[in-house]
Scaffold this active site. Sequence first.
Site, short mmCIF file in Angstrom:
data_model
loop_
_atom_site.label_atom_id
_atom_site.label_comp_id
_atom_site.label_asym_id
_atom_site.label_seq_id
_atom_site.Cartn_x
_atom_site.Cartn_y
_atom_site.Cartn_z
N ARG A 49 0.82 -1.20 0.00
CA ARG A 49 0.00 0.00 0.00
C ARG A 49 0.86 1.26 0.00
O ARG A 49 2.02 1.24 0.42
CB ARG A 49 -0.92 0.01 1.23
CG ARG A 49 -0.17 0.04 2.55
CD ARG A 49 -1.13 0.05 3.72
NE ARG A 49 -1.91 1.27 3.78
CZ ARG A 49 -2.95 1.46 4.59
NH1 ARG A 49 -3.34 0.48 5.39
NH2 ARG A 49 -3.60 2.59 4.60
N ASP A 51 -0.06 5.42 1.19
CA ASP A 51 -1.11 6.22 1.81
C ASP A 51 -1.64 7.28 0.86
O ASP A 51 -1.02 7.60 -0.16
CB ASP A 51 -0.57 6.90 3.07
CG ASP A 51 -0.41 5.95 4.23
OD1 ASP A 51 -1.05 4.88 4.22
OD2 ASP A 51 0.36 6.27 5.16
N TYR A 109 12.37 3.89 -1.77
CA TYR A 109 11.53 5.08 -1.66
C TYR A 109 12.40 6.33 -1.75
O TYR A 109 13.59 6.31 -1.38
CB TYR A 109 10.81 5.10 -0.31
CG TYR A 109 9.65 4.15 -0.17
CD1 TYR A 109 8.35 4.54 -0.48
CD2 TYR A 109 9.86 2.85 0.28
CE1 TYR A 109 7.29 3.67 -0.35
CE2 TYR A 109 8.80 1.96 0.42
CZ TYR A 109 7.51 2.38 0.11
OH TYR A 109 6.46 1.51 0.24
N ARG A 198 8.31 7.75 6.16
CA ARG A 198 7.89 9.09 6.56
C ARG A 198 8.29 9.40 8.00
O ARG A 198 8.61 10.55 8.34
CB ARG A 198 6.39 9.24 6.37
CG ARG A 198 5.96 9.29 4.91
CD ARG A 198 4.46 9.17 4.75
NE ARG A 198 3.76 10.23 5.46
CZ ARG A 198 2.44 10.21 5.70
NH1 ARG A 198 1.70 9.18 5.29
NH2 ARG A 198 1.87 11.21 6.33
#
Length: 245
Positions: A49, A51, A109, A198
């Site tokens: 997933r 967000d 990422y 994050r």
Amino acid sequence: MRWKCTCAYDGTDFDGWQRQPSGGAVQNHIEAALTQIFDRPLQLHGSGRTDAGVHARGQCFHFDAEWLHEPEKLIRALHSILPTSIRIKSAKSVSDDFHARFSVSGKRYLYNYYLGRADPVDDRYVWACRDLPLDLKEMQVAADRLLGTHDFSAYSATHGKENDPNPVKTVSRLQLKQRGKFIRLDAEGSGFLYRMVRSIAGALYAVGRGRLTPDDIAEILESKKRTHRIVTAPAKGLFLDKVFY
């Protein structure tokens, strides 16, 4: 026949990747397009997933369907239906034992900071850090303290759950690079917990501002407990760049 696809999307206006009852997730849109093309309900499986507000350059998914034409024709058919904020970068047939989620060996990422007030176009894709300056050298020292195999529970947001499943992850790369007013964090590893990148980005920002030290970052990691000192960085600065198989 199993198909593996790689897609990119601007996550600004979507309810994340994962299928939602609202129909506003990226997965909802791609499944609706596939259902229209194949004239039957189709479900896809993603690598994981993202967000709401998070972007992707290299999200992967698979689905099962018979397609007797060239892959490029499938991509064109999808693009004729999908919103322009979702693009299919590649499609190829794979073996039936491939799974977009369970075959993953690692992910990369990218997180983007911006020093100052960003232009409106850039602001969709960066965390604009208006309270200058940031100590990039100290941020990198702190990032290096997180490399290796650890229990990253302290850097995960768990929605009230005591622990995420399998909190032990291997982080092989956390590299900060500055170009003008842009700072990019490259994060690569075997996998990442919920909001882990994050959380790391937020922690490194706190180091850059002098609110935390590299020793604090290491101590928080060792505690295996989430603390209010770790702030989750805004979603809009994060990109899923690549999934490794």
